[in-house]
Design a protein around this motif. Structure first.
Motif, PDB file in Angstrom:
ATOM      1  N   GLY A 193      36.434  50.960  20.755  1.00 35.08           N
ATOM      2  CA  GLY A 193      37.715  50.323  21.035  1.00 35.08           C
ATOM      3  C   GLY A 193      37.891  50.150  22.544  1.00 35.08           C
ATOM      4  O   GLY A 193      36.992  50.483  23.340  1.00 35.08           O
ATOM      5  N   LEU A 194      39.065  49.673  22.914  1.00 35.94           N
ATOM      6  CA  LEU A 194      39.343  49.424  24.330  1.00 35.94           C
ATOM      7  C   LEU A 194      39.226  50.704  25.160  1.00 35.94           C
ATOM      8  O   LEU A 194      38.946  50.652  26.356  1.00 35.94           O
ATOM      9  CB  LEU A 194      40.748  48.829  24.488  1.00 35.94           C
ATOM     10  N   ASP A 195      39.437  51.854  24.508  1.00 33.54           N
ATOM     11  CA  ASP A 195      39.332  53.149  25.193  1.00 33.54           C
ATOM     12  C   ASP A 195      38.017  53.277  25.966  1.00 33.54           C
ATOM     13  O   ASP A 195      37.974  53.823  27.054  1.00 33.54           O
ATOM     14  CB  ASP A 195      39.382  54.305  24.174  1.00 33.54           C
ATOM     15  N   VAL A 196      36.921  52.786  25.344  1.00 34.23           N
ATOM     16  CA  VAL A 196      35.638  52.848  26.052  1.00 34.23           C
ATOM     17  C   VAL A 196      35.259  51.507  26.667  1.00 34.23           C
ATOM     18  O   VAL A 196      34.733  51.459  27.779  1.00 34.23           O
ATOM     19  CB  VAL A 196      34.468  53.350  25.164  1.00 34.23           C
ATOM     20  N   THR A 197      35.550  50.397  25.967  1.00 34.56           N
ATOM     21  CA  THR A 197      35.033  49.114  26.481  1.00 34.56           C
ATOM     22  C   THR A 197      35.725  48.694  27.776  1.00 34.56           C
ATOM     23  O   THR A 197      35.148  47.955  28.567  1.00 34.56           O
ATOM     24  CB  THR A 197      35.151  47.991  25.429  1.00 34.56           C
ATOM     25  N   GLU A 198      36.948  49.183  28.005  1.00 36.24           N
ATOM     26  CA  GLU A 198      37.607  48.812  29.264  1.00 36.24           C
ATOM     27  C   GLU A 198      37.073  49.620  30.455  1.00 36.24           C
ATOM     28  O   GLU A 198      37.494  49.411  31.585  1.00 36.24           O
ATOM     29  CB  GLU A 198      39.139  48.914  29.127  1.00 36.24           C
ATOM     30  N   HIS A 199      36.124  50.511  30.180  1.00 39.60           N
ATOM     31  CA  HIS A 199      35.394  51.134  31.298  1.00 39.60           C
ATOM     32  C   HIS A 199      34.218  50.260  31.726  1.00 39.60           C
ATOM     33  O   HIS A 199      33.661  50.459  32.804  1.00 39.60           O
ATOM     34  CB  HIS A 199      34.907  52.531  30.917  1.00 39.60           C
ATOM     35  N   ALA A 200      33.826  49.329  30.865  1.00 36.24           N
ATOM     36  CA  ALA A 200      32.712  48.431  31.208  1.00 36.24           C
ATOM     37  C   ALA A 200      33.255  47.248  31.992  1.00 36.24           C
ATOM     38  O   ALA A 200      33.437  46.153  31.480  1.00 36.24           O
ATOM     39  CB  ALA A 200      32.003  47.965  29.929  1.00 36.24           C
ATOM     40  N   LYS A 201      33.550  47.498  33.258  1.00 32.43           N
ATOM     41  CA  LYS A 201      34.141  46.471  34.127  1.00 32.43           C
ATOM     42  C   LYS A 201      33.020  45.796  34.905  1.00 32.43           C
ATOM     43  O   LYS A 201      32.426  46.411  35.796  1.00 32.43           O
ATOM     44  CB  LYS A 201      35.054  47.147  35.158  1.00 32.43           C
ATOM     45  N   PHE A 202      32.787  44.549  34.581  1.00 29.78           N
ATOM     46  CA  PHE A 202      31.743  43.791  35.284  1.00 29.78           C
ATOM     47  C   PHE A 202      32.356  43.254  36.579  1.00 29.78           C
ATOM     48  O   PHE A 202      33.324  42.500  36.551  1.00 29.78           O
ATOM     49  CB  PHE A 202      31.269  42.642  34.401  1.00 29.78           C
ATOM     50  N   MET A 203      31.801  43.644  37.735  1.00 26.06           N
ATOM     51  CA  MET A 203      32.377  43.280  39.029  1.00 26.06           C
ATOM     52  C   MET A 203      31.433  42.311  39.754  1.00 26.06           C
ATOM     53  O   MET A 203      30.254  42.206  39.403  1.00 26.06           O
ATOM     54  CB  MET A 203      32.590  44.548  39.864  1.00 26.06           C
ATOM     55  N   PRO A 204      31.951  41.622  40.791  1.00 24.25           N
ATOM     56  CA  PRO A 204      31.097  40.685  41.535  1.00 24.25           C
ATOM     57  C   PRO A 204      29.792  41.336  42.006  1.00 24.25           C
ATOM     58  O   PRO A 204      28.747  40.678  42.054  1.00 24.25           O
ATOM     59  CB  PRO A 204      31.983  40.275  42.716  1.00 24.25           C
ATOM     60  N   ASP A 205      29.842  42.619  42.307  1.00 30.77           N
ATOM     61  CA  ASP A 205      28.621  43.298  42.747  1.00 30.77           C
ATOM     62  C   ASP A 205      27.547  43.319  41.643  1.00 30.77           C
ATOM     63  O   ASP A 205      26.350  43.196  41.917  1.00 30.77           O
ATOM     64  CB  ASP A 205      28.996  44.736  43.153  1.00 30.77           C
TER      65      ASP A 205
END
Ligand code: BDR
Ligand code: CA
Length: 324
Positions: A193-205
């Motif tokens: 759920g979002l609890d874990v997937t919102e830790h997968a933040k794809f950043m410009p780096d």
């Protein structure tokens, strides 16, 4: 690992498919499309075109039921763009969608290799609910079910307490939970759920790392697709979530299905709110065990995000370098 993937492609669905195509241990037996981020026919077109681009031109792609089980269809053009792939454009697909219904693909493939196929759902689970109607033994026929769905301890992203894949077709999600509950002796579905997937933040780096891994070639078609799709997704997150980057929910789900060591789970009892005036689609979770009923889901509670991103960059960057 034999896989079927159910998608509503969708920017992060597209990245998840690229990850699978780049993973040597994955054998992708079919992609079933459902309405969600965009309408199902557009999902199928995006998926076929992406498979053409990324070296999966023979993988069967199916359509199923085009609307949720009982509710009106919702789509998310503000999140994924009017065509579902942000600012990216792809040439028209080289082939048509399969004549087989998505539910039949799931059932037929599972029957042909009982106990061997993992189903990963990255979308509202309408197709799976229809497949269960056609083959109630499906939980026994599949090896495993891994879903990106729900929000168990954190807020929703569609309504205050509900996540998109569950909010679009809550009846389908509850159908799936009930089917697995009544299949005694079958392993519980794994859910991110979002609890874990919102830790997968794809950043410009991460994007810069991807370019570096692919050798930063000029006019690389896979990188161009990723750049243009993610720019839209990052702009959306900068407007709504306060950072210029993007949650890549679906790739974390496929990476965890391929390597369960990436995900820590907890067994809990969950039911889907079907009637709530404010909470429809909420995945109501019995964290304090007050229901006194057996757990029915393995809920992702933490993930090894660093290893996930390193693998994503290495695999998808490598795929881009090979395709040119
Ligand atoms: C889920 O909703 C969709 O927009 C994404 O593709 C992901 O599957 C996240 O809530
Ligand atoms: Ca999705």
């Amino acid at each position: 690992m034999k896989l079927i993937i159910d998608v509503d492609t969708g920017i992060d669905d597209a990245l998840a498919l690229l990850y699978v195509l780049a993973s040597p241990e994955a054998e992708l037996l079919g992609v079933t499309c459902t309405s969600g981020n965009v309408e199902a026919a557009q999902v199928a077109e995006n998926t076929l075109a992406l498979l053409d681009l990324a070296g999966g031109p023979d993988i069967e792609v199916t359509l199923g039921r085009r609307v949720p089980l009982t509710r009106p269809l919702m789509t998310a053009p503000e999140t994924h763009g009017p065509q579902g792939i942000g600012y990216a454009t792809l040439p028209p697909p080289s082939r048509a969608v399969s004549p087989r219904h998505s539910a039949d693909l799931i059932v037929d493939v599972a029957r042909r290799a009982p106990g061997e196929v993992t189903l990963i759902t990255l979308a509202p689970v309408t197709n799976l609910a229809v497949a269960l109607e056609r083959e109630p033994q499906l939980p026994r026929l599949l090896k495993n079910l891994v879903m990106m769905a729900g929000s168990y301890r954190s807020p929703g992203n569609t309504a205050p307490t509900s996540e998109w894949n569950t909010a679009c077709d809550p009846e389908a999600m509850q159908t799936v939970l009930s089917a697995w509950e009544s299949a005694e002796g079958v392993g519980r579905p794994v859910v991110l759920g979002l609890d874990v997937t919102e830790h997968a933040k794809f950043m410009p780096d991460h994007l810069a790392q991807l370019h570096a891994t692919a050798g930063n070639p000029q006019a690389n078609r896979v990188l161009q697709f990723i750049d243009d799709a993610l720019r839209f997704y990052m702009e959306f997150h900068s407007r709504y979530d306060g950072f210029y980057g993007a949650f890549i929910h679906d790739p974390l789900a496929v990476a965890s299905a391929l390597d369960p060591a990436l995900l820590k789970t907890e067994a809990l009892a969950v039911q889907v709110e079907l009637d709530g005036k404010l909470t429809s689609g909420e995945t109501v979770t019995d964290w304090r065990r007050v229901w006194n009923r057996p757990p029915n889901l393995e809920i992702g509670v933490s993930a090894d995000i660093e290893t996930f991103f390193a693998r994503f960059v290495e695999r998808v960057g490598g795929l881009a370098a090979r395709i040119m």
